[in-house]
Design a protein around this motif. Sequence first.
Motif, mmCIF file in Angstrom:
data_model
loop_
_atom_site.group_PDB
_atom_site.id
_atom_site.type_symbol
_atom_site.label_atom_id
_atom_site.label_comp_id
_atom_site.label_asym_id
_atom_site.label_seq_id
_atom_site.Cartn_x
_atom_site.Cartn_y
_atom_site.Cartn_z
ATOM 1 N N GLY A 29 0.786 -1.216 0.000
ATOM 2 C CA GLY A 29 0.000 0.000 0.000
ATOM 3 C C GLY A 29 0.810 1.254 0.000
ATOM 4 N N GLY A 30 0.194 2.253 -0.571
ATOM 5 C CA GLY A 30 0.760 3.561 -0.492
ATOM 6 C C GLY A 30 1.930 3.853 -1.385
ATOM 7 N N GLY A 31 2.290 2.996 -2.238
ATOM 8 C CA GLY A 31 3.427 3.355 -3.073
ATOM 9 C C GLY A 31 3.812 2.297 -4.070
ATOM 10 N N ALA A 32 2.803 1.661 -4.637
ATOM 11 C CA ALA A 32 3.093 0.607 -5.598
ATOM 12 C C ALA A 32 3.938 1.117 -6.747
ATOM 13 N N SER A 33 3.732 2.354 -7.108
ATOM 14 C CA SER A 33 4.514 2.909 -8.201
ATOM 15 C C SER A 33 5.093 4.242 -7.794
ATOM 16 N N GLY A 34 5.446 4.292 -6.560
ATOM 17 C CA GLY A 34 5.934 5.546 -6.048
ATOM 18 C C GLY A 34 7.235 6.007 -6.655
ATOM 19 N N SER A 35 7.957 5.140 -7.323
ATOM 20 C CA SER A 35 9.227 5.533 -7.924
ATOM 21 C C SER A 35 9.177 5.353 -9.424
ATOM 22 N N ARG A 40 10.090 3.005 -14.428
ATOM 23 C CA ARG A 40 9.587 3.665 -15.632
ATOM 24 C C ARG A 40 8.110 3.368 -15.878
ATOM 25 N N THR A 41 7.366 3.313 -14.802
ATOM 26 C CA THR A 41 5.907 3.188 -14.936
ATOM 27 C C THR A 41 5.290 4.499 -14.483
ATOM 28 N N LEU A 42 4.404 5.008 -15.291
ATOM 29 C CA LEU A 42 3.742 6.266 -14.973
ATOM 30 C C LEU A 42 2.265 5.984 -14.734
ATOM 31 N N VAL A 43 1.761 6.431 -13.595
ATOM 32 C CA VAL A 43 0.347 6.212 -13.273
ATOM 33 C C VAL A 43 -0.392 7.545 -13.339
ATOM 34 N N ILE A 44 -1.399 7.599 -14.177
ATOM 35 C CA ILE A 44 -2.198 8.820 -14.332
ATOM 36 C C ILE A 44 -3.624 8.521 -13.883
ATOM 37 N N ASP A 45 -4.124 9.316 -12.961
ATOM 38 C CA ASP A 45 -5.513 9.155 -12.501
ATOM 39 C C ASP A 45 -6.407 10.163 -13.211
ATOM 40 N N THR A 46 -7.493 9.688 -13.733
ATOM 41 C CA THR A 46 -8.483 10.584 -14.342
ATOM 42 C C THR A 46 -9.856 9.941 -14.235
ATOM 43 N N SER A 47 -10.875 10.775 -14.213
ATOM 44 C CA SER A 47 -12.239 10.259 -14.179
ATOM 45 C C SER A 47 -12.612 9.887 -15.615
ATOM 46 N N PHE A 48 -12.762 8.602 -15.867
ATOM 47 C CA PHE A 48 -12.906 8.129 -17.253
ATOM 48 C C PHE A 48 -14.152 8.665 -17.957
ATOM 49 N N ASN A 49 -13.916 9.174 -19.148
ATOM 50 C CA ASN A 49 -14.995 9.341 -20.122
ATOM 51 C C ASN A 49 -14.467 8.625 -21.335
ATOM 52 N N LEU A 50 -14.746 7.335 -21.388
ATOM 53 C CA LEU A 50 -14.059 6.449 -22.330
ATOM 54 C C LEU A 50 -15.020 5.369 -22.828
ATOM 55 N N LYS A 51 -15.073 5.208 -24.126
ATOM 56 C CA LYS A 51 -15.939 4.172 -24.682
ATOM 57 C C LYS A 51 -15.162 3.138 -25.475
ATOM 58 N N GLY A 256 1.637 9.560 -3.587
ATOM 59 C CA GLY A 256 2.612 8.987 -4.524
ATOM 60 C C GLY A 256 2.130 7.697 -5.151
ATOM 61 N N ASP A 257 0.866 7.348 -4.921
ATOM 62 C CA ASP A 257 0.313 6.148 -5.545
ATOM 63 C C ASP A 257 0.117 6.375 -7.036
ATOM 64 N N SER A 258 -0.085 7.630 -7.425
ATOM 65 C CA SER A 258 -0.125 7.998 -8.844
ATOM 66 C C SER A 258 0.835 9.170 -9.024
ATOM 67 N N GLN A 259 1.185 9.438 -10.274
ATOM 68 C CA GLN A 259 2.112 10.542 -10.521
ATOM 69 C C GLN A 259 1.411 11.775 -11.084
ATOM 70 N N ILE A 260 0.241 11.565 -11.679
ATOM 71 C CA ILE A 260 -0.486 12.695 -12.264
ATOM 72 C C ILE A 260 -1.979 12.569 -11.944
ATOM 73 N N ALA A 261 -2.587 13.693 -11.574
ATOM 74 C CA ALA A 261 -4.046 13.749 -11.386
ATOM 75 C C ALA A 261 -4.587 14.812 -12.330
ATOM 76 N N LEU A 262 -5.585 14.438 -13.122
ATOM 77 C CA LEU A 262 -6.017 15.342 -14.197
ATOM 78 C C LEU A 262 -7.293 16.134 -13.901
ATOM 79 N N ASP A 263 -8.037 15.743 -12.869
ATOM 80 C CA ASP A 263 -9.382 16.321 -12.743
ATOM 81 C C ASP A 263 -9.621 17.102 -11.463
ATOM 82 N N LEU A 264 -8.588 17.614 -10.855
ATOM 83 C CA LEU A 264 -8.814 18.346 -9.603
ATOM 84 C C LEU A 264 -9.340 19.753 -9.890
ATOM 85 N N THR A 265 -10.247 20.188 -9.032
ATOM 86 C CA THR A 265 -10.827 21.524 -9.205
ATOM 87 C C THR A 265 -9.904 22.572 -8.573
#
Lengths: 529, 359
Positions: A29-35, A40-51, A256-265
């Motif tokens: 927990g808390g850092g599966a991809s923290g490095s 060389r894994t990049l985790v991007i979190d976004t609220s999906f609008n995907l079909k 640090g569980d993800s490296q990028i968050a795209l949908d923050l207000t």
Amino acid sequence: MSRSRTRSCPAALSLTAVAALTLSACSGGGGASGSPAADRTLVIDTSFNLKTADPGREFEPTGQIVVKGLYETLLTFKGGDVTKPVPGLASSYEQSEDGRKLTLRLRDDAKFSDGSAVTADDVVFSLKRVIALKGNPSFLLDGVKVTKTDASTITLVSEKPNPALPFILPNPALGIVNAQTVKAHGGSATAADKAEKYFNTTSAGSGPYKLASFNTNSQVVLTKNPKYTGPQRPTYDKVVLRNVQAPTQKLNVQRGDSQIALDLTADQVKGLGGGLNVDSGASSNVIFLLLNQNTEVSSATANAKFVEAVRKGIDYKRLRALAGSGSVQAAGVIPSTILGALPADRAAGRDLAGAKAALKASGIDKPSVTLGYASDLTVDGLSLQTLAERVQSQLKEVGITVTLAPAPTTTEMEKYRGGKEQMGLWYWGPDYPHSSDYLVFLPGNLVGLRAGWKAGADPALTDLGDKAAAALDDDARRKLYERIQTRLNASGPFIPLIQPSRNTVSVSSVTGITYNPVWTIDVASLGAE
Amino acid sequence: MSPRWAPSRRVSGGGRLLARHPLARFLLRRTAVAVLLAFGVTLVTFVLTNVVPGDPAAANLGQRAIGDPAVVDQFRKQHGLDQPLPAQYVTYLGHLFQGDLGESQQTHQPVLTDLATAVPATLELAGAAIAVSLVIGVALGVVAALRRDRLTDQLLRVVSLLGVSVPTFWLALLAFYVFFYQLGVAPGSGRLAPGMAPPPYVTGLHTIDAALAGQWPVFWSAAGHLVLPALVLTAYTVGLLTRFTRSAVLDVLGQDYVRAARAKGLPGRTVLLQYVLRAALVPVVTIAGLAFGALLSGTVLVESIFAWPGLGAYAYRSATTLDLPAVMGVGLVVGIVYLTVNLAVDVLYGVIDPRVRVQ
């Protein structure tokens, strides 16, 4: 039961809880991809609008991110600059003086992920397939004929002057696919195409990444394409896009569980520190009010003086404050990010006395109108419900009674598209970053009709629109669109309100983050420190 | 709830086999009823989704595409929306008989494929939650009953009241914040660590599939990700089960046969386990069944916070986009779940309480 047994029960429960959390902690927990730089894994979190991951069918924000990584387009944009198309798969392009013919020459080293060369036949197949599928992105090539001139040259001929075409071609939906592979998996440039399932399993492009796994509800995984020949070599071996809602995105990136968050207000990024970078700016979405010009729908909103009263009665500054830091007031229907936008100093301001005078001049006593909007819709994190309530209270100060008519998006959208709303609160996002995309607001056009504004309602504006649609020169085009918006603001049925803020939050180790209004983020351009 | 599988006394001919196996006859009858009810569910869902104002084409096509009649026609034709409503329903049933639930307008995949991922995800979560809830809730309920009106009982009453009163989504946010963000003892969102490939599909339950495949890192990741959302869900069900168990145990404790057992000098443990708890479990099983059904169909907010790609999230997305085939599929699954749970509960009555079997 003995006393000692009853006492042991809460202790056992505590032990169970501790054991459960220990198990949880031991799972990494808390850092599966923290490095990210290490693996060389990049985790991007976004609220999906995907079909779908089929470039011929996708036209949703998350789909654009995914497909941009998998497929190259003939032309592209550099970073966030959408004012100038640059070479992609095409090494050069030339547009005829009448704006109808676009000739593109292919880069000779381009290869698909299976090692085969990208040919003019692949380009013709890909673009004809988009047209034939009659899906969401098909309109991009409306009236365009695609032909192969020779092995490395393609010609696109439009029915009408189409200066926007070089700005349309970078759209990821027009990505070039491997025709031979796609045909072998049921693909065809007809409506009978059956290749979507294949596209959702694997990719057939020449982009910097290949599709490793695809799930529209949970996550999409991209892996580096070793055969990629383009200029933007990816840094990360693997990119994981996860479907996560905004509040959770914030905690994930902070931890640090993800490296990028795209949908923050704007509110959510306030005070973010701890080695996080926040890239904020105005979104390309323009939120506007619509006042129906059809007297059968509302005699009040069809009254020009009433429209003027509403326009002068809105407190734009307070609305912008609601949208938070990074947002801007929309001076016209064209957002500030696109050439042709009105300068900020030409934006409307509140004039309460003028609004009351205009209302009096309208001759309408105690006007009451209904404001329709999608109560479950948020635009870049800004709720239309909140915005509608503010509009209601501001117009009350003018003497206009606004009855709010919230409805689910699917219900309200039907009324909006059918031109049945008296007043409406909606937004328009660019389908492609060219001012001609905003001609839909003119009389008789798509959004114009939604405001009951029929063709011929303003011949001078229509004439300006025709000239703007054919303008090739950037300066001439900018001036024409400024004139169009000035006239729209003076006498049209639309009141541009705000461009909300959009925020990209990343950990400090990720570099090269640039927001692009077409594909949000180009995963191949991201680097690591 | 009264059991309905007592043997018939009037038996003849071919009915003997069934008469000799009343449970089999009961199951057969209930299954037949369940099939009829499932069709009823499809009809009700179909009617309700079609009377909702809104056009699926408008909900699914983009701003530009909706303005092109050719694109709209293509969409309607592709999804059978160009047919009259009765014809659409008949076609749906025809496909249903062949195991085809149609294609989702949102994911562009067969609904069955979507459900094969979403249902096990929720099942894994709800299964873990209900299992933990039963152990904890029943234990606390018994303790509370045995220590009636003492401090322990009062404390447990407050705890159980909190459990049923605290909004689950709030608790989920709080738990995620404390255990993931602040303490770092829980993994992040999702079912597995980012980028980790799911185990080969057997049941769809990642923990079981990973164990079957011997992929222990995947197993531990799946189990770890399951803990926090499952514990959050248990808060409500533990509270519920504690209250019902307490009440049921108190009812039984006052029965003559319990007093007689005590008067005979039977050990307290024997009285509790064989006389009290067994009888008290009947209403508890009823509540547990209902709670399990509710967990399967009502975890949308917890799934949203933990980015858990389950049935709740799928149902919400389908409903808000008027994805009719997906809504129908979800309705059918939820209906079948409730019917199955009810059937299981009825059978359990007989297993738990011998009086039911001899009725």
